[in-house]
Design an enzyme around this catalytic site. Structure first.
Site, PDB file in Angstrom:
ATOM      1  N   LYS A 135     -17.460  -4.922 -14.742  1.00  0.00           N
ATOM      2  CA  LYS A 135     -17.697  -4.426 -15.966  1.00  0.00           C
ATOM      3  C   LYS A 135     -18.923  -3.764 -16.514  1.00  0.00           C
ATOM      4  O   LYS A 135     -18.952  -2.793 -17.204  1.00  0.00           O
ATOM      5  CB  LYS A 135     -17.435  -5.915 -17.077  1.00  0.00           C
ATOM      6  CG  LYS A 135     -17.337  -5.814 -18.512  1.00  0.00           C
ATOM      7  CD  LYS A 135     -17.281  -6.947 -19.289  1.00  0.00           C
ATOM      8  CE  LYS A 135     -16.054  -7.622 -18.910  1.00  0.00           C
ATOM      9  NZ  LYS A 135     -15.070  -7.352 -19.704  1.00  0.00           N
ATOM     10  N   SER A 194      11.332   2.964  22.110  1.00  0.00           N
ATOM     11  CA  SER A 194      11.228   2.861  20.754  1.00  0.00           C
ATOM     12  C   SER A 194      11.220   1.495  20.678  1.00  0.00           C
ATOM     13  O   SER A 194      11.930   0.667  21.432  1.00  0.00           O
ATOM     14  CB  SER A 194      12.540   3.098  20.408  1.00  0.00           C
ATOM     15  OG  SER A 194      12.855   2.563  18.807  1.00  0.00           O
ATOM     16  N   TYR A 228       6.726   8.580  15.704  1.00  0.00           N
ATOM     17  CA  TYR A 228       7.771   8.300  14.274  1.00  0.00           C
ATOM     18  C   TYR A 228       7.949   6.786  14.132  1.00  0.00           C
ATOM     19  O   TYR A 228       7.559   5.823  14.964  1.00  0.00           O
ATOM     20  CB  TYR A 228       8.939   9.136  14.418  1.00  0.00           C
ATOM     21  CG  TYR A 228       9.898   8.594  15.318  1.00  0.00           C
ATOM     22  CD1 TYR A 228      10.691   7.278  15.139  1.00  0.00           C
ATOM     23  CD2 TYR A 228       9.877   8.696  16.967  1.00  0.00           C
ATOM     24  CE1 TYR A 228      11.687   6.638  16.055  1.00  0.00           C
ATOM     25  CE2 TYR A 228      10.545   8.290  17.635  1.00  0.00           C
ATOM     26  CZ  TYR A 228      11.422   7.159  17.581  1.00  0.00           C
ATOM     27  OH  TYR A 228      12.256   6.674  18.353  1.00  0.00           O
ATOM     28  N   MET A 268     -13.376 -16.449 -14.977  1.00  0.00           N
ATOM     29  CA  MET A 268     -14.764 -16.930 -15.473  1.00  0.00           C
ATOM     30  C   MET A 268     -14.655 -16.868 -17.148  1.00  0.00           C
ATOM     31  O   MET A 268     -13.894 -16.282 -17.599  1.00  0.00           O
ATOM     32  CB  MET A 268     -15.844 -16.163 -14.794  1.00  0.00           C
ATOM     33  CG  MET A 268     -16.015 -16.672 -13.255  1.00  0.00           C
ATOM     34  SD  MET A 268     -17.537 -16.100 -12.464  1.00  0.00           S
ATOM     35  CE  MET A 268     -17.170 -14.608 -12.715  1.00  0.00           C
ATOM     36  N   HIS A 291      21.260 -11.820   9.172  1.00  0.00           N
ATOM     37  CA  HIS A 291      22.336 -10.799   9.187  1.00  0.00           C
ATOM     38  C   HIS A 291      22.379 -10.272   7.756  1.00  0.00           C
ATOM     39  O   HIS A 291      22.484  -9.059   7.572  1.00  0.00           O
ATOM     40  CB  HIS A 291      23.478 -11.385   9.721  1.00  0.00           C
ATOM     41  CG  HIS A 291      25.037 -10.556   9.635  1.00  0.00           C
ATOM     42  ND1 HIS A 291      25.551 -10.438   8.627  1.00  0.00           N
ATOM     43  CD2 HIS A 291      25.298  -9.655  10.291  1.00  0.00           C
ATOM     44  CE1 HIS A 291      26.751  -9.550   8.646  1.00  0.00           C
ATOM     45  NE2 HIS A 291      26.463  -9.114   9.771  1.00  0.00           N
ATOM     46  N   CYS A 335      11.572   1.026  15.730  1.00  0.00           N
ATOM     47  CA  CYS A 335      12.768   0.997  15.092  1.00  0.00           C
ATOM     48  C   CYS A 335      13.266  -0.283  14.483  1.00  0.00           C
ATOM     49  O   CYS A 335      14.355  -0.640  14.037  1.00  0.00           O
ATOM     50  CB  CYS A 335      14.196   1.661  15.994  1.00  0.00           C
ATOM     51  SG  CYS A 335      14.392   0.602  17.329  1.00  0.00           S
TER      52      CYS A 335
END
Lengths: 941, 941
Positions: free
Chosen positions: A28, A829, A917, A109, A464, A897
């Site tokens: 501040k 992967s 990727y 505070m 699932h 993946c």
């Protein structure tokens, strides 16, 4: 000890600081200094730096000698600037005293306003504001606040005194008390303070200031603040600064006002200065909402000069901070004061619009623009959401009935339904439905597909239900244990409240909240243009590619539309589950074990024949014939069912390869244990026991006799296939070793599909993924099998297709032997769902209901490792695999993946690992693109 | 190309070689050369080295030019030495032609004897032996052998010709044919050869020799030999040598003899020259057993000179080879010839006795002595075993009914029994029993404990049955799928054969064989003194410590007697399973979840109270009281049951700590999922469905109504605790986090036991092991808990006990963060059973019945990784953990307590890793001690 390294300054006037001095002056203080430095009209003040607070504690909670002398000098400077006197009865200078730490600790505070009021100065204030009631009200509040914060007297007792006076006056609201009555209140307040502390309430304003400064120092170590810092891992050694600032009053008449404003519209992002103003009012009045504010334009009419000045300042501030500002201001007798400025909070919609505009205006770079939008905001733009008003109302109305685990974001609202077929039926009747189940299984897929939302009482974020819901972009709450589902009666209850089929509920998949009744929703059609722009820029910035996990052409097209450049994971098991195929698959599974075991015996015999001397060959040949005869029936059924599955699988793959043409598509060969495709064991057992028990009392009908025989045979098969820990059982590439014909059929389907498309001119790029490889032989055998099938099919079809064969790295052992796997694998992967399971030894399906919530509560885990990638453990193994894998095969393509591929901090980790990727659910593709770009920007050297 | 690097020698007389030339001369050639060099009377001969065979193939299956010239020169040298002529009709020199590769390939290649016989020389042989029948029989055999091996004509046709002649002569046995009849046979043999090959059977002896040598070269590449080398991973490039050696005859009259002998008794190890001799006989006669040989002493009587010479040679050979020799000799007309010597095969008993004696005699060092005994031999000395005669008889009688997986070595024989209680009852009646079950569970423990053997139709080498059986040293065969167990009728069948309770069976736990009926067994009382001596030497040699896995004082004492120096793993769950405690444990489990969840709510409220301002404190306090009341009942039951378990656990620990006094004892806190202590879900479900169905037809009795209610409640509990993959679920130290009171009770029991003993003067050294740690917080919290309890108990008891706290490293993640764990752990113990499960992603209980056998058959796995530690994958993770763990904490003690700790090659790997100790079942302690010493010797730099 000094306050800084270069001088012995111990107090800083706002003119002496700037935004860079946050560590010393607190957030501040630095901000006020910055505005002052920019020449904006900030009420003057000064900051006692954080070092003084640290010193206060070092000295055993004592202020450093001379600190108050220095404060006094600064107060005198303020008096001069304001032409007022601190403690002066005629023209009193009042100040606020506020804390301000290096890192914001909101609400932690304390703050004291209107310091400088006493029995004399209150009269001056009354005269100056021409409002005696206001002055005494301010004085009453000041005593109350000061007593609470500084003297640490219980607030309650002040409230009680006030209540007594209201009762005496026969009024209900504070604001109805007259100036005289308020004077009585002040008198009683002071009497109470004297009684409790043995001392008069301080009249000496410098004494007030000293006590207030000390109280702010003390507030650094309140239990609340300590707990907060522990939680946020903020060091306890930093200390807080103290800001002393002149009070200005927007309630000094009609030439005074107070207001808040945004440099642009924080809801829409529109580039218009917008805000609220109240004339003859204080800031508190705006916040409290006791009076209805006017639009900012009102200031233009009433005080065009102040308005123009403010407009100019606002523009300058936005330019200076290079972001939309949220500002507070006060006009005291036509004089504008800026009280605060900070980067504005904004909606998701505003965030993308503002980021694009600021970039187009040249204020920020593309890199900065992509960092101005959070992945969560992009996510919100993709899912239907409750309007904030409707949701707030629902909360106020007490409509929230439970809270579970947020599993797939978005707002879901509809009629409760419990069974998939009922869901489909109701959907056909045009009803919106929310599927409620203890947990879901592939049997429920048809019902899930048509649901507006899915709610389960068990399961975690990778159950699932959660996986499917995220994949389909359906809002989902899982593991909501407060709801008790009774499927037999088609009801669920929460406590004593019972919900039946057809009752409306609403769920918030981003927070896990569950509400009774309808809550209005807003549906986005597609990503708005600005979001698309941000993501295009993200694509320019990011290094790592983004693919999608998609199992069918529809998902593939959707993913492509959302910016996926390839498929990172096409699961083939969902294809097996489709209603029309499941019976064939089940028939195949019932004979596969016998057929393949028979084949192995045959192979052994044929090998034996090759090694047998001629004289004994006939004996072996006889055995071979006998074996062929023995396995004939099972083998024929096996081949026949596989023959039926081949064309349907080929069709599946054609669709996906075509939808993703031009990009690589990773197709994973069959992964789950085969018994997942068969009926449930417990159900079968129940039926068998029922019929057997019934038989003891009553003759069974012909149908029942047949059913019993069927179910008993099925039960025996299920028992023989039962595994204590299926996750660690006969699944992944182990299927390809034990049931090679299944993998061969799948490989053939892939290459037949690819060749057919290639001949039509489609640019196909299939990658065949062997799941769950742990030993190099698994990779070698399967690679050879795929190459062989590929060669054969391409010869048959007379066309050549580029393809790759690789593996899903999802077992710790695979990471250890990654160098050897890379000799046969063209790509890795990371299957981080499974890799997390085995690295931690946690079953993904069980953790949510067992120990992970306790671990998170006890601080052992910060987050569920199935949600956010564990960089230390799982990440450590991944790092090793990438290193030794690429060393062994520099062309190795490496991606991820697992579900983590769409989670921003996990995407960042993948960027740091240098993966090629990430791949995730279609709906998370935009999030991954943004996160990938932010990872790049935030980790620039 | 030359045959060696230093000269162009291409044929080596025996005098020109020695034992070091094995690569060039093959094993047999080098050995014959060595004996020749030592001056022993070896029939002279020469060796065509392996290089010539290699060259033969390089030249496209052609002999090198000049090779036969060189052979001819050597033959001439032989003629001179023997004073005979090769092809000489009066005094013919006959030779044998034998293959001999660098690495022994027993039975894989061919041999030709009596080469040099033809129409002329046969007559000389008849005169010399004064036995025309013998000469023509030898000639007949030579033509047969030569035609088979060299000319590659089918043996069958020669057998047919012989059969015709026997028929014609009206005799049944070859030996009844007269010399004249044999001459007819020879004639027909030759006619057949002419007809088939278009050439006469070679009369030229040098031609015979050339063809024989070439045939030996060719025999290197027969399909049998190629397959064998592939299997044994022997290079195909090595080639074989050819040994040509003069024939000597033990059948030249009563002054001739042939025999075999051992320098010491190969059955007992006794230091006496022992053997068999046949006078006027050939070596073949000894082997064929057509005449009964006399003991070697007979030679002493009949030909004392030859005997003394042989005795002297035998002694010298033993000294020379520094091991007991197995020798073949022939005496031809009072002249001794040594035909072969090799290290003698011996029984386990002989192996230890010989090793100790040889060392005591100064012939070998202690290090060598410990390497002369295999771990399997030590193992055999510990378990009852079938006498070889009895087992051979059973095999001959066709009593073997099935073969399963060898799970715990030893011979088991007794009456079939199916239920634990029946087993106990029968044992009480003095019957010996074999427990037969589909699989075992902790419920069967009482029956297993009294069994002579355990046989299961399912499960692998680390199934419950196998683990328990090995731990208790009970012979066990598991996964014997051929037997179908029907518990309801208390029978099992194999094919159509049915076995019922009380029928005798015998099982061999070292081979997996199952027999019907009784087979005689021999029981060793304890390790024989020589074995103890070997193990003492092993202890001197080895670097790595050996501890035992033992769960009760009896096992601990047994382990100590077998040389264990400490306990590496004391499991506490078996203690929970004991019949008298199980009901208390079950009661505890039924409330534990509710009680601990209630406690967590209470903790949250108390934390909230601490942070709440005074004015709102009352509200929180009320909530706390309400919560206390709500959880009172569950909590009290929980505390009460734990209170009952405390003294029994204390008693358990006192017993073990006392039995192992002076050594460290690692006690593992509770490890398995709690539902393992509850009844089986399938059984419960069956009962519920039965009763519910019955109810539809008939009113239930009062007892049945009560039972149904009980079972339904139990079923609900079981469902709520059900886990999809319990191995990856709420177990190991997760129990200690979720149910801290259980771990606290166990810690208290340990320290109360330790303090009590310490006060009695017992030297106690407890180590508390936290199982399954994966994240550092788990280690930290549990370490603090244990330290706190320890401190408290020691204060209460007024005594101090040295102790350690450590963890079982059994999760991949633990190996990655081992450095951080080592900050809180004083020891690591690798739990390689679980670590193998998670590293490979294989469920230990399921692999045997699913894919591991297929993997082994297909060569993807060499062995079951649960049996032999996987050095590459699991070992790679272990190596990292040891390295970073010790770097972080140099005092870290590291051991292994998985089943691998008693498996020799795994023990070697632990030695190479530099572990402090291995720990294994008591019965495997001697094996581990020996393996540890051998690891040290074999890995000396």
């Amino acid at each position: 000890m000094t306050n800084c390294n270069c001088c012995d300054k111990i107090v800083y006037a706002f003119e002496e600081g700037d935004a860079s001095m946050r560590n010393l002056l607190g957030g501040k203080g630095a901000n006020l200094a910055e505005m002052t430095k920019l020449g904006f009209p900030v009420p003057p003040g000064f900051t006692i730096p954080t070092t003084m607070c640290v010193e206060y504690y070092k000295l055993g909670k004592k202020m450093r000698d001379g600190l108050m002398d220095e404060v006094k000098k600064h107060m005198e400077a303020l008096e001069k600037k304001m032409n007022k006197g601190f403690g002066c009865a005629e023209n009193p200078l009042l100040v606020s005293v506020r804390s301000g730490a290096r890192i914001s600790m909101p609400g932690m505070m304390d703050t004291i306003l209107n310091l400088g009021l006493n029995a004399e100065t209150v009269k001056g204030l009354a005269k100056l504001t021409n409002n005696e009631r206001f002055a005494y009200d301010a004085y009453r509040r000041f005593i109350h606040m000061f007593s609470d914060v500084v003297l640490e007297l219980p607030k309650r007792n002040f409230e009680n005194i006030l209540a007594e006076h209201k009762e005496k006056a026969g009024v209900k609201e504070d604001s109805k008390l007259t100036a005289e009555q308020l004077q009585e209140v002040v008198k009683d307040y002071k009497a109470y303070v004297l009684k409790e502390t043995g001392k008069d309430f301080p009249e000496d304003v410098m004494e007030q200031l000293r006590l207030a400064i000390e109280a702010v120092f003390r507030s650094w170590n309140t239990p609340r603040a300590v707990v907060y810092r522990n939680k946020e891992k903020i060091s306890h050694d930093l200390g807080t600064a103290v800001n002393v600032q002149c009070m200005v009053f927007g309630n000094m008449g009609d030439d005074s006002a107070t207001g808040v404003a945004f440099t642009r519209n924080a809801s829409t992002g529109e580039n218009v200065l917008t805000g609220d103003v109240l004339f003859n009012a204080q800031g508190e009045d705006v916040v409290a909402g006791v009076r209805t504010p006017l639009p900012l334009e009102a200031l233009k009419d009433r005080d065009p000069e102040a308005f123009e000045q403010f407009k100019d300042i606002a523009a300058k501030l936005e330019k200076h901070y290079r972001d939309v500002q949220d500002m507070e201001f006060t006009v005291e007798k036509n004089r504008l004061f800026m009280l605060q400025t900070r980067n504005a909070k904004r909606t998701a919609l505003a965030a993308v619009n503002i980021a694009v505009d600021l970039c187009n205006e040249g204020l920020i770079t593309k890199e900065e623009a992509v960092c101005r939008v959070t992945p969560a905001q992009i996510d919100m733009l993709l899912h239907p959401y409750f309007t904030p008003e409707a949701k707030a109302k629902a909360v106020n109305d007490g409509a929230m009935i439970a809270k579970g685990t947020a599993a797939s974001p978005g707002a879901g609202c509809g009629m409760v339904v419990f069974e998939a077929e009922d869901a489909v039926a109701m959907k056909k009747e045009g009803k919106e439905i929310v599927l409620v189940r203890p947990e879901t299984s592939p049997d429920d897929a048809s019902g899930m597909a048509v649901a507006e939302g899915i709610l389960t009482s068990t399961g975690g974020p990778t159950s699932h239900a959660a996986l499917v819901a995220r994949g389909w972009g359906i809002p989902c709450v899982v593991g909501c244990e407060a709801i008790k589902v009774d499927l037999s009666s088609k009801t669920f209850h929460v406590g004593s409240k019972v919900f039946k089929e057809g009752d409306y509920i609403s769920i918030d998949g981003a927070t896990g909240e569950v509400f009774e009744g309808k809550i209005s929703r807003v549906y986005p059609d597609e990503l708005i243009p600005a979001a698309k722009q941000i993501l295009e820029w993200a694509d320019e910035v990011k290094e790592i590619g983004v693919r999608a996990n998609a199992d069918n052409p529809k998902d593939a097209r959707r993913a492509r539309a959302l910016g996926a450049k390839g498929i990172g994971l096409c699961r083939t098991e969902h294809m097996f589950m489709e209603t029309d195929r499941l019976p064939i698959v089940q028939k195949m599974i019932m004979v596969a074990g016998e057929a393949e075991a028979g084949k192995r015996v045959l192979d052994r015999l044929e090998k034996q024949l090759a090694e047998t001397e001629e004289s004994k060959a006939d004996e072996v040949k006889e055995k071979i014939e006998a074996q062929k005869k023995k396995m004939e029936s099972a083998w024929n059924t096996y081949m026949e069912t596989l023959g039926k599955l081949l064309p349907v699988q080929r069709g599946d793959f054609e669709g996906i390869l075509e939808a993703m043409q031009g990009y690589w598509v990773i197709i994973r060969l069959l992964d789950p244990p085969l018994h997942e495709f068969l009926p449930d064991m417990e159900e079968t057992l129940t039926k068998v026991v029922e019929l057997k028990t019934k038989k003891q009392f009553k003759e069974l009908s012909k149908e029942e006799v047949a059913e019993l025989a069927d179910k008993e045979a099925l039960l025996e098969k299920l028992r023989s296939m039962h595994e204590a820990n299926p996750m660690l059982g006969l699944r992944v590439c182990r299927l390809g070793i034990v049931f090679p014909e299944i993998y061969k059929m799948q490989a053939r389907a892939i290459f037949e599909a690819a060749c057919t498309l290639k001949k039509k001119g489609v640019d196909v790029k299939p990658e065949v993924m062997i799941p769950g490889v742990g030993i190099v032989g698994e990779m070698k055998i399967n690679r050879e099998m795929v190459d062989e099938v590929a060669k054969k099919v391409m010869e048959e079809q007379g066309v050549t297709v580029d393809y790759k064969v690789g593996t899903m790295v999802e077992l710790p052992r695979a990471t250890v032997v990654a160098d050897k796997l890379a000799e046969y694998a063209q790509f890795f992967s990371f299957g981080t769902n499974d890799l997390t399971q085995t690295t931690f030894g946690y079953s993904r399906d069980d953790v949510a209901k067992t120990f992970v919530p306790v671990y998170i509560e006890k601080g052992l885990l910060k987050v569920d490792p199935f949600h956010q990638l564990d960089r230390e453990g799982v990440g450590g193994l991944m790092k090793n695999a990438v290193k030794i894998g690429r060393e062994a095969n520099p062309d190795l393509e490496v991606g991820i993946c697992g579900e983590h591929g769409g989670e921003p901090t996990s995407v960042e980790f993948c960027h740091l690992l240098g993966l090629n990727y990430v791949s995730c659910s279609p709906y998370r593709v935009p999030i991954a693109r943004l996160a990938a770009a932010q990872a790049k920007v935030n980790n620039k050297k």
